[in-house]
Enzyme design. Structure first.
Site, PDB file in Angstrom:
ATOM      1  N   SER A 111       3.573   6.558  -5.293  1.00  0.00           N
ATOM      2  CA  SER A 111       4.284   6.330  -6.555  1.00  0.00           C
ATOM      3  C   SER A 111       4.807   7.621  -7.172  1.00  0.00           C
ATOM      4  O   SER A 111       4.299   8.709  -6.895  1.00  0.00           O
ATOM      5  CB  SER A 111       3.353   5.654  -7.561  1.00  0.00           C
ATOM      6  OG  SER A 111       2.810   4.485  -7.022  1.00  0.00           O
TER       7      SER A 111
HETATM    8  N1  SAH Z   1      -1.323   3.830  -5.032  1.00  0.00           N
HETATM    9  C1  SAH Z   1      -0.621   4.276  -3.848  1.00  0.00           C
HETATM   10  C2  SAH Z   1       0.803   3.786  -3.760  1.00  0.00           C
HETATM   11  C3  SAH Z   1       0.891   2.310  -3.739  1.00  0.00           C
HETATM   12  S1  SAH Z   1       2.249   1.638  -2.821  1.00  0.00           S
HETATM   13  C4  SAH Z   1      -0.649   5.785  -3.728  1.00  0.00           C
HETATM   14  O1  SAH Z   1      -1.162   6.467  -4.624  1.00  0.00           O
HETATM   15  O2  SAH Z   1      -0.179   6.284  -2.709  1.00  0.00           O
HETATM   16  C5  SAH Z   1       1.660  -0.020  -2.834  1.00  0.00           C
HETATM   17  C6  SAH Z   1       0.574  -0.298  -1.808  1.00  0.00           C
HETATM   18  O3  SAH Z   1       0.104  -1.596  -2.050  1.00  0.00           O
HETATM   19  C7  SAH Z   1       1.072  -0.250  -0.382  1.00  0.00           C
HETATM   20  O4  SAH Z   1       0.308   0.625   0.379  1.00  0.00           O
HETATM   21  C8  SAH Z   1       0.911  -1.695   0.085  1.00  0.00           C
HETATM   22  O5  SAH Z   1       0.602  -1.818   1.460  1.00  0.00           O
HETATM   23  C9  SAH Z   1      -0.221  -2.178  -0.792  1.00  0.00           C
HETATM   24  N2  SAH Z   1      -0.286  -3.630  -0.947  1.00  0.00           N
HETATM   25  C10 SAH Z   1       0.728  -4.526  -1.026  1.00  0.00           C
HETATM   26  N3  SAH Z   1       0.241  -5.777  -1.144  1.00  0.00           N
HETATM   27  C11 SAH Z   1      -1.119  -5.663  -1.176  1.00  0.00           C
HETATM   28  C12 SAH Z   1      -2.188  -6.607  -1.279  1.00  0.00           C
HETATM   29  N4  SAH Z   1      -1.973  -7.924  -1.385  1.00  0.00           N
HETATM   30  N5  SAH Z   1      -3.455  -6.148  -1.257  1.00  0.00           N
HETATM   31  C13 SAH Z   1      -3.718  -4.813  -1.167  1.00  0.00           C
HETATM   32  N6  SAH Z   1      -2.740  -3.882  -1.035  1.00  0.00           N
HETATM   33  C14 SAH Z   1      -1.465  -4.298  -1.046  1.00  0.00           C
END
Ligand code: SAH
Length: 262
Positions: A90
């Site tokens: 992010s």
């Molecule tokens: N917080 C992260 C960035 C998040 S990007 C950081 O600091 O790098 C969003 C993430 O959510 C992605 O890795 C994606 O694979 C995950 N994601 C999407 N749907 C999800 C779900 N149902 N359960 C858990 N993770 C999920």
């Protein structure tokens, strides 16, 4: 948190117009080298909504360790960057805003949904929290776990699984951060929020029109909410209508809606 941080073999030289990638071997001797070094200051965090404590915590996290090699020169710019599997780390301002809004501090127990690179979890750990983070892509979960352990973030636990379910065995949590765009407010997560706990999530308002960053605070069996502005996140996958509530349903629960226990 005390840790040793390995310095990468990538150098960001102070070239007018931007940074260039160089191998250590290519750097001529006797030339000053500008490495990524603590404090890891990120431009753009001096805006309203990011507390000084959070800014300081972020300055202790080596963000370049959380992104792919090709984009490391941009690690300290205020922008989202690719981390593989069509996912992104992010934008730092949003990490700062979300971390500040949920008021995480020493000893807080925090759940993160969407581990991604592990960066947000590392920031929460720097704030003194015990962090439980769930990631749906097994490869990302594994890579984040290895990275966080290598950097000494031993207060973070990562597991691969479906974030809609949260981490019931470890609840209740003082704070919950959902870092992917949710079409509805996951009901299981509301149930794992401690009383007076805060949850923040990007909630999809109209398909294709981005999300609103929603702050939810639990007050016994009811919830108060505040919208912090428009954001754009990758989608929270899976889940169905039965897994979550709309904002309206949160404030006006139907008889059939399962309310979390106090
Ligand atoms: N917080 C992260 C960035 C998040 S990007 C950081 O600091 O790098 C969003 C993430 O959510 C992605 O890795 C994606 O694979 C995950 N994601 C999407 N749907 C999800 C779900 N149902 N359960 C858990 N993770 C999920």
């Amino acid at each position: 948190m005390r840790r040793s941080v390995s310095v990468l073999g990538l150098l960001c030289l102070g070239v007018a117009g931007g940074c260039a990638l160089h191998d250590a071997a290519e750097v001529p001797e006797n030339k000053p080298m500008s490495l990524h070094q603590a404090p890891f200051r990120i431009s753009g965090l001096e805006r309203p909504g990011v507390s000084g404590t959070v800014r300081d915590a972020m300055a202790r996290v080596p963000r370049h360790e959380f992104v792919e090699e090709e984009v490391r020169p941009f690690a300290y710019e205020d922008r989202a960057l690719p981390i593989g599997f069509q996912q992104t780390i992010s934008q730092p301002y949003i990490v700062g805003l979300m971390s500040s809004a949920v008021e995480v501090g020493e000893g807080s127990k925090v759940l993160e949904i969407g581990t991604g690179s592990g960066y947000q979890a590392a920031v929460l750990s720097e704030l003194g929290a015990r962090v439980y983070s769930v990631e749906v892509v097994p490869e990302l979960a594994h890579a984040a776990q290895v990275r966080l352990a290598a950097l000494g973030y031993d207060t973070v636990k990562v597991r691969s699984g479906d974030g809609w379910q949260g981490w019931p065995e470890e609840g209740p949590f003082d704070a919950i951060l959902v870092t992917a765009a949710a079409p509805r407010i996951p009901e299981a997560l509301l149930g794992q929020l401690a009383n007076r706990g805060k949850m923040i999530l990007p909630l999809v308002r109209d398909a294709g029109a981005g999300e609103t960053l929603l702050l939810v605070e639990r007050d016994d069996d009811s919830f108060t909410t505040r919208e912090l502005g428009a954001v754009k996140f990758v989608p929270l996958t899976g889940g169905s209508e039965s897994h979550g509530l709309t904002l309206q349903e949160l404030h006006h629960p139907r008889a059939s809606t399962t309310q979390p226990k106090s």
